[in-house]
Design an enzyme around this catalytic site. Structure first.
Site, PDB file in Angstrom:
ATOM      1  N   ASP A  88      16.821  73.955  29.223  1.00  0.00           N
ATOM      2  CA  ASP A  88      16.035  72.781  28.835  1.00  0.00           C
ATOM      3  C   ASP A  88      14.782  72.804  29.700  1.00  0.00           C
ATOM      4  O   ASP A  88      14.874  72.874  30.933  1.00  0.00           O
ATOM      5  CB  ASP A  88      16.830  71.482  29.076  1.00  0.00           C
ATOM      6  CG  ASP A  88      16.197  70.287  28.378  1.00  0.00           C
ATOM      7  OD1 ASP A  88      14.965  70.134  28.459  1.00  0.00           O
ATOM      8  OD2 ASP A  88      16.936  69.497  27.764  1.00  0.00           O
ATOM      9  N   GLU A  93      13.323  61.804  33.762  1.00  0.00           N
ATOM     10  CA  GLU A  93      12.488  60.623  33.945  1.00  0.00           C
ATOM     11  C   GLU A  93      13.362  59.395  34.120  1.00  0.00           C
ATOM     12  O   GLU A  93      14.557  59.403  33.793  1.00  0.00           O
ATOM     13  CB  GLU A  93      11.580  60.439  32.724  1.00  0.00           C
ATOM     14  CG  GLU A  93      10.639  61.607  32.510  1.00  0.00           C
ATOM     15  CD  GLU A  93       9.916  61.486  31.184  1.00  0.00           C
ATOM     16  OE1 GLU A  93       9.833  60.361  30.662  1.00  0.00           O
ATOM     17  OE2 GLU A  93       9.448  62.507  30.686  1.00  0.00           O
ATOM     18  N   ASN A  96      15.461  58.122  31.283  1.00  0.00           N
ATOM     19  CA  ASN A  96      16.630  58.903  30.862  1.00  0.00           C
ATOM     20  C   ASN A  96      17.940  58.372  31.461  1.00  0.00           C
ATOM     21  O   ASN A  96      19.020  58.638  30.935  1.00  0.00           O
ATOM     22  CB  ASN A  96      16.490  60.369  31.278  1.00  0.00           C
ATOM     23  CG  ASN A  96      15.283  61.060  30.689  1.00  0.00           C
ATOM     24  OD1 ASN A  96      14.686  61.919  31.314  1.00  0.00           O
ATOM     25  ND2 ASN A  96      14.902  60.679  29.478  1.00  0.00           N
ATOM     26  N   VAL A 136      13.165  77.471  24.061  1.00  0.00           N
ATOM     27  CA  VAL A 136      13.642  78.481  23.113  1.00  0.00           C
ATOM     28  C   VAL A 136      12.672  78.523  21.929  1.00  0.00           C
ATOM     29  O   VAL A 136      12.528  77.549  21.190  1.00  0.00           O
ATOM     30  CB  VAL A 136      15.067  78.174  22.631  1.00  0.00           C
ATOM     31  CG1 VAL A 136      15.527  79.220  21.628  1.00  0.00           C
ATOM     32  CG2 VAL A 136      16.020  78.126  23.820  1.00  0.00           C
ATOM     33  N   ASN A 161      14.433  67.806  17.846  1.00  0.00           N
ATOM     34  CA  ASN A 161      13.372  67.968  16.846  1.00  0.00           C
ATOM     35  C   ASN A 161      13.757  69.044  15.846  1.00  0.00           C
ATOM     36  O   ASN A 161      14.464  70.004  16.167  1.00  0.00           O
ATOM     37  CB  ASN A 161      12.026  68.291  17.509  1.00  0.00           C
ATOM     38  CG  ASN A 161      12.021  69.638  18.194  1.00  0.00           C
ATOM     39  OD1 ASN A 161      11.677  70.653  17.586  1.00  0.00           O
ATOM     40  ND2 ASN A 161      12.400  69.679  19.466  1.00  0.00           N
ATOM     41  N   CYS A 216      -6.320  56.244   3.320  1.00  0.00           N
ATOM     42  CA  CYS A 216      -7.323  55.183   3.300  1.00  0.00           C
ATOM     43  C   CYS A 216      -6.885  53.993   4.157  1.00  0.00           C
ATOM     44  O   CYS A 216      -7.717  53.293   4.735  1.00  0.00           O
ATOM     45  CB  CYS A 216      -7.625  54.743   1.870  1.00  0.00           C
ATOM     46  SG  CYS A 216      -6.262  53.882   1.051  1.00  0.00           S
TER      47      CYS A 216
END
Length: 637
Positions: A88, A93, A96, A136, A161, A216
């Site tokens: 990782d 933080e 967390n 990774v 993600n 728009c």
């Protein structure tokens, strides 16, 4: 109101328990070890297989912490033959700590993977665990090689993600490795099992795309704070990432002595030419220049653009049906007059100046009072309203449509166009020594001014449109697309992942594996067998799946390579591609000269093998859809 419903859930996983046909009493005897309770349930042989596992786990956040705790309790990789590699690239933080329970306050700023590994080693000192901090992706394929994947028994995803999940899924498919993917989003969670040659892959199905905000609405008619935050997020990306990157690309291409001649031949549109000139002309040399750029951006965003909008669409404008155009949800904006004594105005100048200074490598050595002194001296160019400016009002219109309309409005004669080319040459000459470093958006670094810029830029726009502003914390959640994590969901998903992991080690039949979707808020729990791997018909005799890969061994002549497929699969190769380079194509007559040449002369040799994309036709001349990739091993052994 917040009391859970009185309910019970019966959930069994008897499939991990040894069947009566393979029951061995000795496997369940008490040995006075830490694994006695586990052995009573699973048997000694399965516990030993778990201890010998080689696992690659990607991510050490909320799910990752729960998973590593489960690994420690199960004794995963507790034997010298086993190993957990966890990676990782994120740091711990303060935010967390409420759900990533392996971390403590004194770990803030340290590596997640290293701290998580140290914490679970205290739970089970026998664990063999290697913590790493690599991301990774394609940039680390020299570390996480195909050999690394093939030497791993199971890959466990704890990612947050989709692009990263798709990449890992592709590597697992390429190397035929089982994958257990999981994720949470508030009270929702999922577990998906991917088994080589048995199930579909993670990328075989996609969630429908999220509904986006109409262009728009973002550009001219925001009605919610989410609209202004997304607008500010887009401005950040444009100013500090996309435009600097574009400048780098143009300057790099301009090193070609014939660059300007090629531009003249290509003849880009006036709009594209003006944009290129504008992009490479942004190169402040001092902090004063950065302040001037920031002040001009304020004037453009919050004054000039609004004056132009209200000129093009005045308050009394009506729709075709006679109703007022400016009626809810559309809100008529008002321009802001810059005031250096207004803290919010100066916040915009301060954070914008900082970011410009950072990407152009200019020392930032002033406080906000020093910036205020400079900004008061900035002289702005006169703003002239455009009488023919097009304002898009169609919510279904795309960015491409508006760009096309703007291009159609161009009315330059040849002399004016040539003048633009001269200006391009002059701008390139001035920018040839430009040093710029694009800024990637990072929501979790409170010192980088990213969220600060987005917060103040969004709130100023909200003020113009009469929208209630929000604080930095709320802005960070929306701009960073943060959905609050729940420890309950995380622990449930990690438990389900662990169950599927045990089934993989036990080599359970296909029908025993389960993919799960849950939503604790409803409550909802859906359990189903993984989707089977679909088969594609190549010929009457050949069916392939996404897991198949045709292997050819030995460096040989291109002609031999082509004949191999004719003899083995009764297929005629019509094109061979390595990465993006066409090695052979029947459409290019000159390629016939390559047929006697060795493949090592045509393809750069890196490593033990190369992956090729080969297109085929049947012997009767029909195209072959979805042929599997081809891997060429340079040595026959």
């Amino acid at each position: 109101k917040f009391t859970p419903l009185s309910q019970e859930l019966f959930f069994d996983v008897v499939e991990v328990v040894p069947s009566i046909e393979h029951f061995d009493v000795k496997s369940f005897e008490i040995a006075h070890s830490r694994n006695d309770s586990q052995n009573i349930c699973l048997g000694k042989e399965l516990s030993e297989a778990i201890a010998n596992l080689k696992i690659f786990m990607i991510g050490a956040g909320a799910i990752g912490c729960e998973m590593m705790k489960n690994f420690a309790m199960l004794g995963v990789a507790a034997d010298p033959k086993g190993k957990i590699v966890v990676t990782d690239n994120d740091l711990i933080e303060k935010s967390n700590l409420n759900r990533q329970f392996l971390f403590r306050a004194n770990n803030i700023g340290q590596s997640k993977s290293a701290c998580a590994a140290a914490a679970v080693k205290q739970m089970n000192p026998q664990l063999n665990i290697d913590s790493q901090t690599h991301k990774v992706g394609e940039e680390t394929e020299h570390i996480y090689t195909d050999l690394f994947f093939r030497n791993t028994h199971v890959v466990v995803n704890a990612l947050d993600n989709v692009p990263a999940r798709l990449y890992v899924d592709g590597r697992c498919v390429a190397n035929a490795r089982p994958l257990v993917d999981s994720g949470t989003m508030g009270t929702k969670g999922h577990v998906q099992v991917v088994l080589p040659f048995k199930t579909a892959s993670y990328s075989s199905t996609r969630d429908p795309p999220e509904d986006g905000i109409p262009m728009c609405t973002l550009k001219s008619f925001p009605s919610k704070i989410e609209h202004t935050i997304q607008w500010a997020r887009d401005k950040f990306s444009s100013l500090f990432n996309l435009i600097p990157q574009e400048a780098i690309n143009v300057i790099s291409k301009a090193k070609d002595p014939d660059f300007l001649e090629k531009v003249k031949i290509k003849k880009p549109s006036e709009r594209d030419l003006r944009r290129t000139i504008r992009v490479i002309s942004i190169h402040p040399k001092t902090l004063d220049d950065c302040v001037e750029l920031a002040r001009k951006k304020f004037e453009s965003y919050y004054t000039n653009n609004i004056l132009q909008l209200m000129y093009a669409i005045p308050l009394d404008k009506k729709n075709k049906d006679g109703s007022l155009f400016w009626s809810l949800p559309k809100r008529p904006p008002h321009p802001l007059k810059f005031d250096p004594e207004d803290p919010s105005h100066m916040d915009f100048i301060y954070h914008t100046t900082y970011l410009y200074a950072k990407i152009f490598k200019i020392p930032f050595d002033r406080d906000i009072n020093g910036i205020k002194t400079i900004v008061k001296q900035v002289v702005l160019p006169q703003f002239i309203l455009k009488t023919d400016k097009y304002i898009e009002t169609d919510e279904n219109a795309t960015k491409e449509k508006q760009e096309e309309i703007e291009k159609q409005q161009e009315q330059l004669d040849e002399k004016e166009y040539q003048d633009l080319l001269v200006r391009l040459g002059e701008a390139l000459e001035k920018a040839k020594h430009l040093q710029v470093s694009p800024e990637e958006f990072e929501k979790d670094d409170d010192s980088n001014h990213h969220i600060d810029f987005i917060t103040i830029a969004s709130n100023l726009r909200a003020e113009q449109y009469g929208i209630q502003s929000v604080d930095r914390f709320k802005t960070k959640g929306i701009a960073g697309k943060i959905i609050p994590a729940m420890a309950t969901t995380t622990s449930a998903i990690a438990g389900l992942v662990t169950i599927e992991l045990i089934k993989i080690v036990k080599d359970c039949p296909f029908e025993k594996f389960k993919s799960t979707w849950l939503n604790l808020a409803l409550p909802f729990l859906a359990i189903a067998e993984p989707a089977e791997c679909p088969k594609t018909k190549i010929t009457d005799d050949i069916y392939v799946t996404l897991w198949d890969r045709w292997v050819v061994k030995g460096d040989m002549a291109l002609g031999q390579f082509l004949n191999y497929f004719k003899k083995t699969y009764k297929l005629n190769p019509v094109a061979v591609v390595s990465n993006t380079e066409i090695i052979y194509s029947v459409l290019f007559p000159a390629h016939k000269k390559r047929i006697p040449q060795k493949l090592s002369k045509l393809i750069e040799r890196k490593g033990d093998f190369v992956d090729l994309a080969v297109s085929f036709e049947t012997m009767s001349g029909n195209d072959v859809p979805e042929a599997p990739p081809v891997r060429l091993y340079w040595e026959k052994a």
